[in-house]
Structures are given as structure tokens and as C-alpha cells.
Design a protein around this motif. Structure first.
Motif, PDB file in Angstrom:
ATOM      1  N   SER A 103      -6.531   4.185   4.722  1.00  0.00           N
ATOM      2  CA  SER A 103      -7.523   4.041   3.723  1.00  0.00           C
ATOM      3  C   SER A 103      -8.001   3.205   2.850  1.00  0.00           C
ATOM      4  N   ASP A 104      -8.949   2.714   2.405  1.00  0.00           N
ATOM      5  CA  ASP A 104      -9.202   1.201   0.892  1.00  0.00           C
ATOM      6  C   ASP A 104      -8.885   2.093  -0.098  1.00  0.00           C
ATOM      7  N   LYS A 105      -7.860   3.185  -0.561  1.00  0.00           N
ATOM      8  CA  LYS A 105      -7.697   3.867  -2.024  1.00  0.00           C
ATOM      9  C   LYS A 105      -6.717   2.859  -2.271  1.00  0.00           C
TER      10      LYS A 105
ATOM     11  N   GLU B 244       0.769  -1.074  -0.023  1.00  0.00           N
ATOM     12  CA  GLU B 244      -0.408   0.087   0.006  1.00  0.00           C
ATOM     13  C   GLU B 244       1.323   1.294   0.146  1.00  0.00           C
TER      14      GLU B 244
ATOM     15  N   ALA C  96      -5.350  -0.208  -0.256  1.00  0.00           N
ATOM     16  CA  ALA C  96      -5.646  -1.772  -0.530  1.00  0.00           C
ATOM     17  C   ALA C  96      -6.369  -1.965  -1.604  1.00  0.00           C
ATOM     18  N   TYR C  97      -6.845  -1.236  -2.050  1.00  0.00           N
ATOM     19  CA  TYR C  97      -8.090  -1.706  -3.246  1.00  0.00           C
ATOM     20  C   TYR C  97      -6.571  -1.368  -4.730  1.00  0.00           C
TER      21      TYR C  97
END
Length: 184
Positions: free
Chosen positions: A158-160, A103, A162-163
Motif C-alpha cells: 500500500s502507499d500508506k 515501511e 510509503a507516505y
């Protein structure tokens, strides 16, 4: 020309391969026309560091090999690393889940510092014996390559990114199943 490389920070052969690749790239007269994008991959996505775990114990358990055989194997890998110009020290190396490190690489790439972050993580993991699963270690390394600690902390929470890591891994798996890809 775009070159995409899938690798994991926990993989010594990825570190060694990166050193060889960069030497070869530097010798090309058209190297400024080549864009390199590092993609995320995890050798062992289910592993999470347990206090006191060592790379020798981890490899012994995961490979089903006696500890002495693991030490002999890793000594050989350390020599291959030295020949490539990288220092790998398995006696101080800490096994870790690398998802957050990936990440951080994606975040750093968005700031133009992806390659520097990847190199810093490899060095931290293989040479400095740092736990690259630990957020405080990751944030410190981010600052060392010139990233804002607050922005790096936000990126890790954040998930940004991770995605993006999950997308890289999914794409690797699709390509690998189609047999178009070589990876460590």
C-alpha cells in the motif's frame, strides 16, 4: 518527553548508536516517562541491490576508496560495534535499499512493535547477512516479531506507509537544512 531519532537500517553507526542510547536510557530513573519514536532516513535512496554485490564493493564504489582501505575501515567499525554490544559482519552483509524496511517499521509501530521490528531488521542486515530489500525476507522478519504476514504484505503493497517514510525523510531534510539535527 519525546525523543525522535532518524536512522537508516543500512547505517552501522545507527545500529551502534541505538545500542548506546538504549543502555543510557535504561539507566534513567524516569525512563518510563520517555517516548522514543524512530524516524525513517535513507543513506542512499538510489541504491538497489544487484545480485553478487557486496558491502565492500558498494562502499569502494560509493566512497571512491580502494577495496583494501574499505576492509580496513569496516574492520574498525566492526570493533566499535563489538564494544557497543552489537555484532556487525561486513563480510556477509548485503547492501540494500531500505525503503521497504522503513515501511515495515512504520507498520510495526502501528501495531506497537516498531522498536522490535527495527532491532530485528538491524540484526538481519548486520549480523545475519539477509537482504532486507527482499519482500520474502521482510515478511519473515515481520512474523518473527509477531506481525501477521498478510497484514505485513498489505502494508508493503500500500502507499500508506510509503507516505509516512517520505514524510519522515522530508522532515529530516527540513530540519537538517535548518541545522537543528544531527544524523548519521
Amino acid at each position: 518527553m519525546l525523543i525522535e531519532i532518524w536512522s537508516d537500517i543500512m547505517c552501522p553507526f545507527c545500529y551502534i548508536g541505538k545500542a548506546h542510547f538504549e543502555k543510557a536510557l535504561d539507566s534513567l530513573s524516569f525512563k518510563d516517562k520517555i517516548e522514543v519514536k524512530y524516524k525513517s532516513y535513507q543513506l542512499d535512496p538510489n541504491y538497489h541491490h544487484v545480485e553478487g554485490d557486496t558491502t565492500y564493493k558498494y562502499l569502494s564504489a560509493s566512497k571512491g576508496m580502494p577495496l583494501e582501505q574499505v576492509k580496513e575501515m569496516t574492520n574498525h567499525v566492526e570493533q566499535i560495534g563489538r564494544n557497543a554490544g552489537v555484532n556487525i559482519n561486513f563480510s556477509t552483509n548485503i547492501p540494500a535499499n531500505t525503503f521497504k524496511a522503513h515501511e515495515l517499521i512504520h507498520f510495526a509501530a502501528s501495531e506497537g512493535k516498531g522498536t522490535a521490528m527495527k532491532e530485528k531488521l538491524f540484526k538481519a542486515h548486520f549480523e545475519d547477512g539477509l537482504n532486507i530489500e527482499d519482500d520474502s525476507v521482510l515478511l519473515s522478519l515481520a512474523q518473527e516479531v509477531g506481525l501477521s504476514e498478510d497484514a505485513a504484505k498489505e502494508a508493503l503493497n500500500s502507499d500508506k506507509y510509503a507516505y509516512e517514510v517520505k514524510q519522515d525523510i522530508a522532515r529530516h531534510n527540513r530540519l537538517e537544512s535548518a541545522e537543528f539535527l544531527f544524523s548519521c
